[in-house]
Design a protein around this motif. Structure first.
Motif, PDB file in Angstrom:
ATOM      1  N   VAL A   1       5.273  14.170 -24.852  1.00  7.86           N
ATOM      2  CA  VAL A   1       3.657  14.163 -23.656  1.00  7.86           C
ATOM      3  C   VAL A   1       3.334  12.972 -23.249  1.00  7.86           C
ATOM      4  N   PRO A   2       2.978  13.483 -21.697  1.00  8.93           N
ATOM      5  CA  PRO A   2       2.983  11.812 -21.334  1.00  8.93           C
ATOM      6  C   PRO A   2       2.370  11.119 -21.870  1.00  8.93           C
ATOM      7  N   GLY A   3       2.678   9.421 -22.023  1.00  6.54           N
ATOM      8  CA  GLY A   3       2.573   8.634 -22.609  1.00  6.54           C
ATOM      9  C   GLY A   3       3.194   7.780 -23.657  1.00  6.54           C
ATOM     10  N   VAL A   4       3.655   8.182 -24.065  1.00 10.69           N
ATOM     11  CA  VAL A   4       4.626   8.750 -24.788  1.00 10.69           C
ATOM     12  C   VAL A   4       5.922   7.856 -24.251  1.00 10.69           C
ATOM     13  N   MET A   5       6.554   6.311 -25.030  1.00  7.97           N
ATOM     14  CA  MET A   5       7.808   5.847 -24.425  1.00  7.97           C
ATOM     15  C   MET A   5       8.974   5.848 -25.375  1.00  7.97           C
ATOM     16  N   PRO A   6       9.787   7.277 -25.598  1.00  6.47           N
ATOM     17  CA  PRO A   6      10.711   7.382 -26.131  1.00  6.47           C
ATOM     18  C   PRO A   6      12.157   6.620 -25.827  1.00  6.47           C
ATOM     19  N   ASP A   7      12.098   5.303 -24.711  1.00  8.95           N
ATOM     20  CA  ASP A   7      13.429   4.855 -24.608  1.00  8.95           C
ATOM     21  C   ASP A   7      14.224   4.391 -25.427  1.00  8.95           C
ATOM     22  N   LYS A   8      13.682   3.291 -26.538  1.00  5.59           N
ATOM     23  CA  LYS A   8      13.620   2.635 -27.479  1.00  5.59           C
ATOM     24  C   LYS A   8      14.920   4.127 -29.016  1.00  5.59           C
ATOM     25  N   TRP A   9      13.960   4.236 -29.171  1.00  4.55           N
ATOM     26  CA  TRP A   9      14.454   5.927 -30.044  1.00  4.55           C
ATOM     27  C   TRP A   9      15.913   6.264 -28.971  1.00  4.55           C
ATOM     28  N   VAL A  10      15.454   6.807 -27.596  1.00  2.00           N
ATOM     29  CA  VAL A  10      17.050   7.272 -27.094  1.00  2.00           C
ATOM     30  C   VAL A  10      17.723   6.459 -26.657  1.00  2.00           C
ATOM     31  N   ARG A  11      17.609   5.539 -27.045  1.00  2.00           N
ATOM     32  CA  ARG A  11      18.934   3.932 -26.756  1.00  2.00           C
ATOM     33  C   ARG A  11      19.480   4.068 -28.492  1.00  2.00           C
ATOM     34  N   ILE A  12      18.964   4.175 -29.609  1.00  2.00           N
ATOM     35  CA  ILE A  12      19.606   4.169 -30.375  1.00  2.00           C
ATOM     36  C   ILE A  12      20.254   5.238 -30.995  1.00  2.00           C
ATOM     37  N   TRP A  13      20.182   6.493 -30.314  1.00  2.00           N
ATOM     38  CA  TRP A  13      20.693   7.731 -30.805  1.00  2.00           C
ATOM     39  C   TRP A  13      21.739   7.342 -30.134  1.00  2.00           C
ATOM     40  N   ASN A  14      21.677   7.094 -28.851  1.00  2.00           N
ATOM     41  CA  ASN A  14      23.057   7.261 -27.618  1.00  2.00           C
ATOM     42  C   ASN A  14      24.388   6.655 -28.126  1.00  2.00           C
ATOM     43  N   GLU A  15      23.544   5.056 -28.958  1.00  2.00           N
ATOM     44  CA  GLU A  15      24.521   4.425 -29.618  1.00  2.00           C
ATOM     45  C   GLU A  15      25.368   5.291 -30.986  1.00  2.00           C
ATOM     46  N   ARG A  16      24.811   5.635 -31.931  1.00  2.00           N
ATOM     47  CA  ARG A  16      25.158   6.931 -33.124  1.00  2.00           C
ATOM     48  C   ARG A  16      25.965   7.835 -32.601  1.00  2.00           C
ATOM     49  N   GLN A  17      25.431   8.524 -31.572  1.00  2.00           N
ATOM     50  CA  GLN A  17      25.443   9.931 -31.139  1.00  2.00           C
ATOM     51  C   GLN A  17      25.894   9.786 -30.044  1.00  2.00           C
ATOM     52  N   PRO A  18      27.099   8.788 -29.553  1.00  2.00           N
ATOM     53  CA  PRO A  18      27.751   9.116 -28.909  1.00  2.00           C
ATOM     54  C   PRO A  18      28.564  10.376 -27.938  1.00  2.00           C
ATOM     55  N   ASP A  19      28.727  11.880 -28.938  1.00  2.00           N
ATOM     56  CA  ASP A  19      29.456  12.442 -27.908  1.00  2.00           C
ATOM     57  C   ASP A  19      27.587  13.744 -28.244  1.00  2.00           C
ATOM     58  N   VAL A  20      27.176  13.687 -28.569  1.00  2.00           N
ATOM     59  CA  VAL A  20      25.955  14.233 -28.855  1.00  2.00           C
ATOM     60  C   VAL A  20      24.897  13.808 -27.603  1.00  2.00           C
ATOM     61  N   PRO A  21      24.731  14.433 -26.795  1.00  2.00           N
ATOM     62  CA  PRO A  21      24.002  14.028 -25.376  1.00  2.00           C
ATOM     63  C   PRO A  21      22.799  13.941 -25.525  1.00  2.00           C
ATOM     64  N   LEU A  22      21.267  13.538 -25.708  1.00  3.96           N
ATOM     65  CA  LEU A  22      20.108  13.796 -25.893  1.00  3.96           C
ATOM     66  C   LEU A  22      19.434  14.035 -24.883  1.00  3.96           C
ATOM     67  N   THR A  23      18.547  15.064 -24.648  1.00  3.25           N
ATOM     68  CA  THR A  23      18.501  15.957 -22.967  1.00  3.25           C
ATOM     69  C   THR A  23      17.225  15.268 -23.301  1.00  3.25           C
ATOM     70  N   LEU A  24      15.984  15.036 -22.308  1.00  2.32           N
ATOM     71  CA  LEU A  24      14.509  14.266 -22.439  1.00  2.32           C
ATOM     72  C   LEU A  24      13.447  14.751 -21.291  1.00  2.32           C
ATOM     73  N   THR A  25      12.660  15.473 -22.175  1.00  2.00           N
ATOM     74  CA  THR A  25      11.857  16.860 -21.077  1.00  2.00           C
ATOM     75  C   THR A  25      10.129  15.939 -21.247  1.00  2.00           C
ATOM     76  N   GLN A  26       9.792  16.093 -20.000  1.00  4.44           N
ATOM     77  CA  GLN A  26       7.986  15.952 -20.504  1.00  4.44           C
ATOM     78  C   GLN A  26       7.524  17.346 -19.737  1.00  4.44           C
ATOM     79  N   VAL A  27       6.616  17.238 -21.079  1.00 11.03           N
ATOM     80  CA  VAL A  27       5.686  17.937 -21.142  1.00 11.03           C
ATOM     81  C   VAL A  27       4.629  17.892 -21.236  1.00 11.03           C
ATOM     82  N   PRO A  28       2.865  18.761 -20.389  1.00 10.80           N
ATOM     83  CA  PRO A  28       1.993  18.334 -20.881  1.00 10.80           C
ATOM     84  C   PRO A  28       1.961  18.287 -21.903  1.00 10.80           C
ATOM     85  N   ALA A  29       0.659  18.200 -22.607  1.00 11.18           N
ATOM     86  CA  ALA A  29       0.036  17.891 -24.097  1.00 11.18           C
ATOM     87  C   ALA A  29      -0.082  19.439 -24.469  1.00 11.18           C
ATOM     88  N   GLY A  30      -0.894  19.689 -23.852  1.00 13.45           N
ATOM     89  CA  GLY A  30      -1.553  20.673 -23.833  1.00 13.45           C
ATOM     90  C   GLY A  30      -0.704  22.274 -24.470  1.00 13.45           C
TER      91      GLY A  30
END
Length: 260
Positions: free
Chosen positions: A15-44
């Motif tokens: 949702v808007p305001g949340v900053m997942p960048d750090k967690w996404v970076r760690i995911w990419n380091e640990r799971q290079p063969d499993v892409p993480l797809t990010l989608t921003q959605v309205p809170a409601g």
């Protein structure tokens, strides 16, 4: 938890305001063969998107329906009031609700705070979105109370913010449909909770490419040949000089003989 997942990637809504960048970076380091797809959605709309299968998990604002979703609380945000830079409350470090008694406090339709009673005076109409409300604050129409992350998300040079005490707060959680937990969700739980790769609470990760299951392979120290110990080799080295000749013999009185 299922043993395998139906999708080739891990789909994370936020949702808007949340900053997942750090967690996404760690995911990419640990799971290079499993892409993480990010989608921003309205809170409601976050709950609907998760139930509709548009994402595997989501970083959402609480509360969530615990009869439908599993959720792990992550953090609670500070609440602030967004005002023009020349507003009177900028003279203080923290604002009380009564300090806004003479102000129009805007209440957007996508507000994420659970108010019992909004401070200040109500506007004639509610702005459609938080972004619209920020524009009205910049125009001098009123002030806006939001979580700190949304104030930063909609930052403008002509606006500032101050903490608002005794106001409702917004918390963020990782949520997923109750009956749809997967191995990849478990992996992401480990990341947001700060687990290491080899944590016993997380899923066991396969060894990195090129690593062997034998921990001593290539790194074990060679054992000395039978009958020869390390101590014996060391003692022999001390008895022999640099030239290879033996140590000088003693004469009958026990004094060493001088070599000519």
């Amino acid at each position: 938890m299922t043993g395998s997942d139906a999708t080739p990637s891990f789909r994370l809504a936020y949702v808007p305001g949340v900053m997942p960048d750090k967690w996404v970076r760690i995911w990419n380091e640990r799971q290079p063969d499993v892409p993480l797809t990010l989608t921003q959605v309205p809170a409601g709309a976050a709950a609907e998107r998760l139930l509709g299968g548009d994402a595997d998990a989501g970083l959402v604002r609480t509360p969530v329906d615990r009869e439908v979703f599993s959720a792990i609380p992550l953090y609670t945000e500070q609440t602030v009031v967004v005002v023009p830079k020349d507003h009177l409350v900028t003279a203080v470090d923290e604002v009380a609700p009564e300090d806004l008694a003479d102000d129009i406090v805007l209440h957007p339709l996508d507000d994420v705070l659970d108010w019992e009673s909004l401070p200040g005076r109500p506007a004639l109409e509610r702005p459609a979105t938080t972004a619209d409300a920020v524009e009205l604050v910049a125009a001098g129409i009123g002030v806006l109370v939001v979580p700190l992350s949304l104030a930063r998300l909609h930052h403008r040079k002509d606006l500032t913010h101050r903490p608002l005490k005794d106001a409702p707060e917004s918390s963020v959680a990782l949520a997923w449909p109750e009956d749809a937990k997967t191995d990849r969700i478990e992996d992401f739980i480990g990341i947001v909770r700060g687990r290491t790769v080899n944590s016993t609470r997380g899923r066991q990760q396969p060894p990195a490419r090129g690593e062997s299951g034998n921990a001593d392979r290539g790194g074990a120290r060679r054992k000395p040949a039978p009958g020869k110990s390390a101590a014996g080799r060391s003692a022999g080295a001390k008895r022999t000089g640099k030239s290879g000749r033996g140590a000088p013999k003693n004469d009958r009185r026990g004094k060493p003989r001088r070599r000519s």
